[in-house]
Design an enzyme around this catalytic site. Structure first.
Site, PDB file in Angstrom:
ATOM      1  N   CYS A 138      37.471  35.666  40.471  1.00  0.00           N
ATOM      2  CA  CYS A 138      38.477  35.762  39.399  1.00  0.00           C
ATOM      3  C   CYS A 138      38.337  34.658  38.347  1.00  0.00           C
ATOM      4  CB  CYS A 138      39.875  35.664  39.980  1.00  0.00           C
ATOM      5  SG  CYS A 138      40.228  36.810  41.293  1.00  0.00           S
TER       6      CYS A 138
HETATM    7  O1  KQY Z   1      40.380  38.891  38.992  1.00  0.00           O
HETATM    8  C1  KQY Z   1      41.321  38.596  39.675  1.00  0.00           C
HETATM    9  N1  KQY Z   1      41.511  39.216  40.824  1.00  0.00           N
HETATM   10  C2  KQY Z   1      42.303  37.722  39.004  1.00  0.00           C
HETATM   11  C3  KQY Z   1      43.415  37.133  39.683  1.00  0.00           C
HETATM   12  C4  KQY Z   1      44.406  36.654  38.676  1.00  0.00           C
HETATM   13  C5  KQY Z   1      45.571  36.081  39.323  1.00  0.00           C
HETATM   14  C6  KQY Z   1      46.536  35.524  38.359  1.00  0.00           C
HETATM   15  N2  KQY Z   1      47.461  34.636  38.980  1.00  0.00           N
END
Ligand code: KQY
Length: 365
Positions: free
Chosen positions: A357
């Site tokens: 992420c």
């Molecule tokens: O790409 C992802 N799974 C992003 C997670 C974002 C979390 C925001 N708090």
């Protein structure tokens, strides 16, 4: 000059490469938001720096940072990591960075999707997100990459995964959520994905992991090792809250054929004990109206699958869990030619995501 192209990648012969294809580099963002990251984001910054340094041993890394921390970050990151001042609302480059597409001549272009902080005013994680929405265009201009402007369509990079040969996996929970593109039907969404990522086969999982604050991003559930081969989150424990969603995802993947007509080879990677925010941790996260509730006892979706494949390595989360070693060994089997680097990422998990992420690859042109 970086231009805006008024066509679609499919018409122009561009496709989204798999993450396992060669990269020119990786983009990341320095975490600073004190309602996401505890203790003024200091512990998270330390882990982001470890991730950046690990990737930078294999490919160039650019770290974006808001102006107030520029001098500090330039001081603490090694000189071979490029540090650029760029304003953002938080640090999730996977979701706010551009998706790069590539043609057979090796030219690259970028897609500037819309972003609404994972749901806008209907369940989104913070308000406002007005700095995040310019990040894709800023990066494309800095890299001199031409851009497709698709800001009218909300899409986060973590909600899709592709094999680079015409197959995309996603979840209905996220892409069909009424807080993303409520006026579009499933068919219309498929057409946009097909036109912009040049995919012919979309495999729809119903749900992402339980307690995933992004409405079920697929990058917590499954990733492509290479065309025809996937790694997926798994639990053998029928009483685990993740059992049903992962078992359902497995059934869909097992039945699926990819764009080339292949059955998928599926490798299960057992999840660790799910991270729960402790009293001590919750106490030092700033509480702010309109931002996601990070109080004590809150569970966060936790998996090794949210790893990052870079040139020559895979950067894999660890949690101080008995399953850590088994996950690293499994991922090493899947990538015999890459080095596996494990980093304890509890601090990133507390913010609701993990290594995948916070990174975005720039495929090699
Ligand atoms: O790409 C992802 N799974 C992003 C997670 C974002 C979390 C925001 N708090």
């Amino acid at each position: 000059m970086a231009n805006t192209i008024h066509s679609t990648p499919k018409l122009d012969g561009y496709r989204m490469p798999g993450e396992f294809e060669e990269h020119a580099g990786t983009w990341m963002i320095w975490p600073m938001r004190t309602d996401t990251w505890r203790l003024g984001a200091k512990p998270a910054q330390e882990v982001f720096a470890k991730v950046a340094k690990a990737i930078a041993d294999f490919e160039p890394v650019t770290m974006c940072v808001n102006s107030s921390q520029y001098e500090h970050v330039r001081e603490v990151l090694p000189a071979h990591i490029r540090v650029v001042e760029l304003s953002t609302d938080d640090a999730w480059m996977r979701d706010i960075g551009p998706t790069i597409v590539k043609n057979d001549q090796g030219c690259v272009r970028g897609i500037d999707w819309g972003f609404n902080a994972w749901g806008g005013l209907d369940g989104g994680l913070y308000f406002p997100w007005d700095m995040d929405i310019h990040v894709k265009q800023k990066i494309l201009e800095m890299e001199w990459i031409d851009r497709y402007d698709l800001r009218g369509f909300i899409l986060e990079g973590g909600s899709i995964t592709v094999d680079g040969e015409g197959t995309l996996i996603t979840t209905e929970q996220c892409l069909l959520n009424k807080n993303r593109n409520p006026s579009l039907s499933k068919q219309e969404i498929e057409t946009i994905l097909s036109n912009y990522l040049n995919v012919e086969k979309i495999i729809w999982l119903e749900h992402g992991m339980v307690n995933d604050e992004t409405d079920g991003h697929v990058d917590e559930v499954v990733f492509f090792v290479k065309p025809g081969v996937v790694g997926m989150s798994w639990t053998d424990d029928e009483n685990d809250p993740q059992y049903k969603v992962l078992n359902d995802a497995y059934k869909v993947l097992k039945e699926a054929h990819d764009a080339r007509g292949r059955k998928l080879e599926i490798h299960k990677i057992h999840i660790p004990k799910q991270v729960t925010i402790s009293e001590e941790e919750a106490y030092v996260i700033d509480r702010i109206r309109n931002s996601y509730d990070r109080s004590a006892g809150k569970q966060l979706a936790t998996t090794y699958v949210n790893c990052y494949i870079c040139n020559g390595a895979v950067i894999v989360p660890a949690f101080g869990d008995p399953r850590d070693e088994e996950a690293a060994a499994k991922i090493q089997e899947l990538f015999p030619d890459r080095k596996i680097i494990q980093i304890n990422t509890r601090e990133i998990a507390l913010g609701g995501g993990n290594i995948h992420c916070i990174t975005q690859q720039l495929p090699k042109a």
